[in-house]
Write a protein that holds these residues in place. Structure first.
Motif, short mmCIF file in Angstrom:
data_model
loop_
_atom_site.label_atom_id
_atom_site.label_comp_id
_atom_site.label_asym_id
_atom_site.label_seq_id
_atom_site.Cartn_x
_atom_site.Cartn_y
_atom_site.Cartn_z
N ASN A 31 0.85 -1.19 0.00
CA ASN A 31 0.00 0.00 0.00
C ASN A 31 0.89 1.23 0.00
OD1 ASN A 31 0.84 0.44 2.68
ND2 ASN A 31 -0.83 -0.82 3.47
N PRO A 132 -9.38 -5.12 -4.64
CA PRO A 132 -9.47 -3.67 -4.65
C PRO A 132 -8.21 -3.04 -5.25
CG PRO A 132 -10.13 -4.53 -2.51
CD PRO A 132 -9.51 -5.68 -3.27
N ALA A 235 -4.06 -4.79 3.30
CA ALA A 235 -5.38 -4.35 3.74
C ALA A 235 -5.30 -3.28 4.83
CB ALA A 235 -6.18 -5.54 4.26
N ARG A 237 -5.07 0.01 5.71
CA ARG A 237 -5.20 1.35 5.16
C ARG A 237 -5.89 2.24 6.19
NH1 ARG A 237 -5.72 0.23 -1.26
NH2 ARG A 237 -4.84 -1.87 -1.20
N PHE A 245 -11.40 0.77 0.47
CA PHE A 245 -10.94 -0.61 0.37
C PHE A 245 -12.05 -1.57 0.83
CE2 PHE A 245 -8.89 -4.42 2.07
CZ PHE A 245 -8.00 -4.74 1.06
#
Length: 268
Positions: A31, A132, A235, A237, A245
């Protein structure tokens, strides 16, 4: 490691450098928070790290921008796949010892065109992974860096032999895999995924890695744990990004559930 339009390098990994676990296998990418820490400023170098992380010996890398036609003779293990590979939406390609990834940019219509070509590949199993977005950034021919909208991965050659020999195929995507990064530019409702393509989501990958951790052998359990760790980190975030997301994960889950009422996931 040098960067260029068509670059080659030899990289030798020593000891436990497989802790570089951002893998092309599941199209993992960090990310935005972790990307600043881990990813080199050279797209070819970054993708090289992703691809060679699993290889215990010397790895030969080639990469190329754009959609220059690649010979079908290079893909005889997957008859017909060259049509999807050579679609004009392709913007980047990287190859490491037979582990090959193609990156594309386009709208839903372009994606559906590639999905149709992909579905016509003559191989026992094809799979699509919905996840995503945004996708991993790649460098375009004009020098700009933009996120890919989808990518296609195949594992052959030395990479495939190494993964199979080491018993790591329980976590790797050994079948041709097209990963779609869901963003506002890709309309999930208008996406057409033809039969016989199997459709997976992040939860399917998580279950695969959890099951692989139960297998005998330290290396496969370590590999599965690393893949699961990256899946979890991606994941993580914050703020609005976390909300987006979650919204996309839920939209994908609903879409996949609807598809599976018509066609269950075939066994791997």
């Amino acid at each position: 490691m040098k960067c260029g339009l068509r670059n080659r390098c030899v990289a030798r990994l020593h000891g436990e450098q497989t802790d570089l676990v951002i893998r092309m296998n599941s199209c993992f990418y960090p990310n935005r928070r972790t990307q600043r820490r881990r990813t080199p400023n050279c797209p070819a170098a970054a993708i090289a790290i992703l691809l060679i992380a699993c290889l215990p010996a010397a790895a030969l890398l080639t990469s190329e921008k754009g959609a220059k036609e690649l010979s079908p003779a290079n893909y005889t293990d997957w008859p017909g796949l060259a049509a999807a590979i050579n679609d004009p939406a392709r913007v980047y390609q990287v190859w490491v010892n037979g582990n090959e990834q193609f990156f594309y940019r386009g709208d839903t219509a372009a994606l559906n065109r590639v999905l149709k070509k992909f579905s016509e590949t003559q191989t026992p199993r094809l799979q699509v992974i919905l996840r995503p977005g945004p996708g991993p950034e790649v460098e375009l021919e004009n020098g700009e860096r933009q996120p890919a909208d989808w990518s296609l991965q195949i594992v052959g050659g030395i990479a495939r032999a190494s993964i199979t020999h080491r018993g790591l195929d329980a976590v790797w995507n050994m079948d041709p895999t097209l990963t779609i990064y869901l963003t506002e530019g890709i309309a999930l409702a208008d996406m057409v995924i033809p039969d016989p393509i199997a459709v997976l989501q992040l939860e399917d990958l998580r279950r695969r890695y959890l099951e692989a951790q139960k297998l005998e052998g330290e290396e496969i359990r370590r590999e599965a744990a690393q893949f699961l760790q990256v899946l979890t980190e991606d994941a993580e975030r914050e703020g609005e990004a976390a909300a987006v997301f979650t919204e996309r994960v839920n939209a994908i889950a609903g879409h996949v559930a609807g598809l599976r009422k018509k066609r269950p996931v075939p066994p791997q």
